[in-house]
Design a protein around this motif. Structure first.
Motif, PDB file in Angstrom:
ATOM      1  N   TRP A  38      -7.061   4.162  -0.276  1.00  0.00           N
ATOM      2  CA  TRP A  38      -8.237   4.489  -1.097  1.00  0.00           C
ATOM      3  C   TRP A  38      -8.702   5.930  -0.897  1.00  0.00           C
ATOM      4  CZ3 TRP A  38     -10.813   0.414  -3.970  1.00  0.00           C
ATOM      5  CH2 TRP A  38     -10.401  -0.893  -3.644  1.00  0.00           C
ATOM      6  N   HIS A  39      -8.058   6.692  -0.024  1.00  0.00           N
ATOM      7  CA  HIS A  39      -8.501   8.054   0.291  1.00  0.00           C
ATOM      8  C   HIS A  39      -7.403   9.062  -0.063  1.00  0.00           C
ATOM      9  CE1 HIS A  39     -10.924   5.470   2.873  1.00  0.00           C
ATOM     10  NE2 HIS A  39     -11.761   6.469   3.116  1.00  0.00           N
ATOM     11  N   GLY A  40      -7.819  10.273  -0.405  1.00  0.00           N
ATOM     12  CA  GLY A  40      -6.873  11.360  -0.627  1.00  0.00           C
ATOM     13  C   GLY A  40      -5.791  10.972  -1.615  1.00  0.00           C
ATOM     14  N   LYS A  41      -4.533  11.163  -1.224  1.00  0.00           N
ATOM     15  CA  LYS A  41      -3.418  10.856  -2.118  1.00  0.00           C
ATOM     16  C   LYS A  41      -2.854   9.453  -1.885  1.00  0.00           C
ATOM     17  CE  LYS A  41      -0.661  14.369  -3.198  1.00  0.00           C
ATOM     18  NZ  LYS A  41       0.207  15.572  -3.075  1.00  0.00           N
ATOM     19  N   SER A  42      -3.453   8.689  -0.968  1.00  0.00           N
ATOM     20  CA  SER A  42      -3.050   7.287  -0.796  1.00  0.00           C
ATOM     21  C   SER A  42      -3.751   6.429  -1.848  1.00  0.00           C
ATOM     22  CB  SER A  42      -3.427   6.778   0.599  1.00  0.00           C
ATOM     23  OG  SER A  42      -2.661   7.421   1.585  1.00  0.00           O
ATOM     24  N   SER A  43      -2.999   5.515  -2.423  1.00  0.00           N
ATOM     25  CA  SER A  43      -3.559   4.697  -3.495  1.00  0.00           C
ATOM     26  C   SER A  43      -4.327   3.504  -2.939  1.00  0.00           C
ATOM     27  CB  SER A  43      -2.432   4.166  -4.384  1.00  0.00           C
ATOM     28  OG  SER A  43      -1.703   5.226  -4.954  1.00  0.00           O
ATOM     29  N   PRO A  44      -5.255   2.998  -3.720  1.00  0.00           N
ATOM     30  CA  PRO A  44      -5.776   1.670  -3.397  1.00  0.00           C
ATOM     31  C   PRO A  44      -4.723   0.644  -3.805  1.00  0.00           C
ATOM     32  CG  PRO A  44      -6.781   2.476  -5.426  1.00  0.00           C
ATOM     33  CD  PRO A  44      -5.868   3.565  -4.932  1.00  0.00           C
ATOM     34  N   PRO A  45      -4.783  -0.576  -3.266  1.00  0.00           N
ATOM     35  CA  PRO A  45      -3.780  -1.584  -3.644  1.00  0.00           C
ATOM     36  C   PRO A  45      -3.979  -2.033  -5.094  1.00  0.00           C
ATOM     37  CG  PRO A  45      -5.504  -2.575  -2.304  1.00  0.00           C
ATOM     38  CD  PRO A  45      -5.777  -1.096  -2.314  1.00  0.00           C
ATOM     39  N   ALA A  46      -2.918  -2.606  -5.668  1.00  0.00           N
ATOM     40  CA  ALA A  46      -3.047  -3.147  -7.027  1.00  0.00           C
ATOM     41  C   ALA A  46      -4.193  -4.150  -7.063  1.00  0.00           C
ATOM     42  CB  ALA A  46      -1.729  -3.813  -7.436  1.00  0.00           C
ATOM     43  N   GLY A  47      -4.962  -4.114  -8.114  1.00  0.00           N
ATOM     44  CA  GLY A  47      -6.112  -5.005  -8.239  1.00  0.00           C
ATOM     45  C   GLY A  47      -7.396  -4.411  -7.695  1.00  0.00           C
TER      46      GLY A  47
ATOM     47  N   HIS B  30       0.851  -1.201   0.000  1.00  0.00           N
ATOM     48  CA  HIS B  30       0.000   0.000   0.000  1.00  0.00           C
ATOM     49  C   HIS B  30       0.881   1.243   0.000  1.00  0.00           C
ATOM     50  CE1 HIS B  30      -3.044  -2.910   1.191  1.00  0.00           C
ATOM     51  NE2 HIS B  30      -3.972  -1.985   0.970  1.00  0.00           N
ATOM     52  N   ARG B  31       0.574   2.145  -0.909  1.00  0.00           N
ATOM     53  CA  ARG B  31       1.290   3.421  -0.949  1.00  0.00           C
ATOM     54  C   ARG B  31       0.461   4.439  -0.176  1.00  0.00           C
ATOM     55  NH1 ARG B  31       2.381   7.791  -5.112  1.00  0.00           N
ATOM     56  NH2 ARG B  31       4.525   8.439  -4.662  1.00  0.00           N
ATOM     57  N   ILE B  32       1.020   4.879   0.962  1.00  0.00           N
ATOM     58  CA  ILE B  32       0.278   5.725   1.902  1.00  0.00           C
ATOM     59  C   ILE B  32       0.897   7.126   1.946  1.00  0.00           C
ATOM     60  CG2 ILE B  32      -0.483   5.998   4.308  1.00  0.00           C
ATOM     61  CD1 ILE B  32      -1.542   3.449   3.288  1.00  0.00           C
ATOM     62  N   TYR B  33       0.039   8.109   1.879  1.00  0.00           N
ATOM     63  CA  TYR B  33       0.475   9.508   1.980  1.00  0.00           C
ATOM     64  C   TYR B  33       0.207  10.031   3.382  1.00  0.00           C
ATOM     65  CZ  TYR B  33       0.563  14.560   1.138  1.00  0.00           C
ATOM     66  OH  TYR B  33       0.829  15.891   1.193  1.00  0.00           O
ATOM     67  N   TRP B  34       1.193  10.749   3.912  1.00  0.00           N
ATOM     68  CA  TRP B  34       0.932  11.408   5.198  1.00  0.00           C
ATOM     69  C   TRP B  34       1.537  12.799   5.205  1.00  0.00           C
ATOM     70  CZ3 TRP B  34       5.658   9.054   4.885  1.00  0.00           C
ATOM     71  CH2 TRP B  34       6.716   9.581   5.647  1.00  0.00           C
ATOM     72  N   GLU B  35       0.993  13.636   6.044  1.00  0.00           N
ATOM     73  CA  GLU B  35       1.511  14.992   6.239  1.00  0.00           C
ATOM     74  C   GLU B  35       1.850  15.160   7.701  1.00  0.00           C
ATOM     75  OE1 GLU B  35      -1.687  17.454   4.868  1.00  0.00           O
ATOM     76  OE2 GLU B  35      -1.096  17.241   2.760  1.00  0.00           O
ATOM     77  N   GLU B  36       2.813  16.041   7.972  1.00  0.00           N
ATOM     78  CA  GLU B  36       3.091  16.329   9.366  1.00  0.00           C
ATOM     79  C   GLU B  36       3.660  17.718   9.537  1.00  0.00           C
ATOM     80  OE1 GLU B  36       6.255  13.049   9.911  1.00  0.00           O
ATOM     81  OE2 GLU B  36       6.903  14.701  11.221  1.00  0.00           O
ATOM     82  N   SER B  37       3.609  18.177  10.776  1.00  0.00           N
ATOM     83  CA  SER B  37       4.106  19.506  11.106  1.00  0.00           C
ATOM     84  C   SER B  37       4.383  19.548  12.605  1.00  0.00           C
ATOM     85  CB  SER B  37       3.046  20.552  10.716  1.00  0.00           C
ATOM     86  OG  SER B  37       3.481  21.857  11.031  1.00  0.00           O
ATOM     87  N   GLY B  38       5.457  20.208  12.997  1.00  0.00           N
ATOM     88  CA  GLY B  38       5.733  20.414  14.412  1.00  0.00           C
ATOM     89  C   GLY B  38       6.646  19.368  15.017  1.00  0.00           C
ATOM     90  N   GLN B  39       6.977  19.609  16.279  1.00  0.00           N
ATOM     91  CA  GLN B  39       7.856  18.709  17.020  1.00  0.00           C
ATOM     92  C   GLN B  39       7.334  18.545  18.442  1.00  0.00           C
ATOM     93  OE1 GLN B  39      11.756  20.495  16.677  1.00  0.00           O
ATOM     94  NE2 GLN B  39      12.188  19.331  14.818  1.00  0.00           N
ATOM     95  N   GLY B  40       7.603  17.371  18.994  1.00  0.00           N
ATOM     96  CA  GLY B  40       7.185  17.124  20.374  1.00  0.00           C
ATOM     97  C   GLY B  40       6.399  15.841  20.488  1.00  0.00           C
TER      98      GLY B  40
END
Lengths: 284, 121
Positions: free
Chosen positions: A71-80, A23-33
């Motif tokens: 399957w959501h946003g910029k994350s892909s669904p799996p092949a097939g 699964h190709r998963i997209y994530w965003e982040e910001s900050g430290q702690g």
């Protein structure tokens, strides 16, 4: 007029092996702690947490992370995927959260989820209390009362983008700023065909935890719950019933707020979230 | 109600979501009923108290108190949205609902316009 600027949020992809597939998963982040892992609502994506990740008061103390579910946003669904009907289950959702937390080497994150995310944090606290230092359930309840036939969300004769946005538009409080209301609805309009409905399988059918919420040990995994007063999908009464069944759960109703607090009215949401985040920081 | 027809036909947001809409709505306010004929994204006609043999695709109806609460400047929870009102039992939505769901953004906007235009202020 706002000036042009570059936001502090960064986005990357990871490859995760889940359920026998890559699964190709997209994530965003910001900050430290303290890691704050954010879970978006059904049929939407991590952009719902855009304001939180742009808030210096939060990101000075927390590493805020929001991923798009497969399957959501910029994350892909799996092949097939083209031959598969998407359907979210409790087990898959928990697997996903644990795998992402491990991949990002998060040390017992605060896990904050909204709607389906608010439901899964209850499962997480019950089954994997050591995986989170605490959970925050937004629009969270052990079960909700389905109020429409979710088949309407995925039909050839009804435009999916229109009906998905149209069905959730009433879950937004009438006092939400127009800019944030329509940004929230835009995310729903961009969902893949049948994905919102597939998430609601977990939310309205399979993910019922009401009979087991009393087993949650808040000494091991504290629970905070915040619910907007205009939400009729997960109403304040439903959250209250859930909170009453969990010894030690802390629940508050958010006035002037609907089902998408972090996205529909970020400024007002902050008034309710910051005391919780400050309490968690002081306890950490 | 003639005002509602004019409002919907010139409101930019209603026009945005009404593109190509075509349906017959029976709209009920208390004992009063209006047949709202939408064609090509415009309300072409709004007939008060139509014949009992008039056909329609779907009907949205409720007591006057429900609509007044819906059109309040800041409606209370459960009155702020037609699906919320239907869920709480304040109004009914019935009939052949494909047209309702297919045009839900437009239908909601049309029925919210009295609030947005401040009719009850």
């Amino acid at each position: 007029m706002r000036k042009s600027m570059i936001e502090p949020i960064t986005g990357r992809y990871m490859q995760l092996e889940l359920w026998g597939a890559s699964h190709r998963i997209y994530w965003e982040e910001s900050g430290q702690g303290i890691p704050l892992l954010c879970l978006h609502t059904a049929g939407s994506d991590g952009r719902q947490f855009r304001a939180l990740m742009n808030d210096e008061e939060v990101t000075a103390q927390y590493r805020v992370i929001a991923f798009d579910m497969p399957w959501h946003g910029k994350s892909s669904p799996p092949a097939g995927w083209e031959a598969e009907t998407y359907e979210l289950t409790t087990r898959k959702y928990l697997d996903l959260i644990l795998a992402i937390s491990e991949a990002l080497e998060l040390d017992r994150p605060v896990v904050m989820g909204c709607s389906i995310g608010g439901r899964i944090v209850l499962h997480l606290a019950r089954e994997h209390p050591d995986a989170a230092r605490c959970v925050i359930g937004l629009q969270s309840a052990g079960m909700i009362n389905p109020y429409y036939d979710i088949d309407w969300l995925y039909r050839p004769d009804v435009h999916g983008a229109h009906v998905c946005a149209g069905m959730v538009s009433g879950l937004i409080a009438p006092t939400a700023p127009g800019e944030h209301r329509w940004e929230t609805l835009w995310h729903y309009m961009q969902g893949g065909p049948g994905i919102f409905k597939g998430d609601l399988h977990f939310y309205t059918v399979e993910g019922d935890i009401m009979d087991h919420v009393g087993e949650i040990d808040t000494a091991k995994c504290p629970i905070y719950m915040l619910t907007g007063e205009y939400d009729f999908s997960c109403s304040p009464e439903m959250s209250q019933t859930t909170a009453d069944a969990i010894e030690g759960a802390k629940f508050k109703v958010m006035e002037g707020m609907g089902h998408f607090p972090m996205s529909e009215h970020p400024e007002a949401f902050k008034d309710y979230l910051m005391p919780v985040l400050d309490e968690i920081r002081d306890a950490s | 109600m003639k005002q509602l027809m004019d409002l919907a036909n010139r409101d930019p947001l209603a026009r945005r979501w009404a593109k190509n809409c075509a349906f017959d709505l029976m709209f009920g306010v208390g004992d009063d009923h209006y047949q709202v004929e939408v064609r090509g994204g415009q309300i072409e006609a709004m007939r008060e108290r139509p014949s009992k043999l008039t056909s329609w695709d779907f009907a949205i109806a409720g007591p006057q108190s429900s609509w007044q609460a819906h059109w309040a400047p800041v409606p209370a929870p459960t009155f702020h949205d037609i699906i919320a009102m239907r869920t709480a039992g304040h109004i009914t939505i019935e009939g052949e609902l494909t047209g309702f769901f297919a045009n839900i953004l437009y239908v909601k906007r049309m029925l919210e316009l009295p609030r947005i235009e401040g009719w009850l202020q």
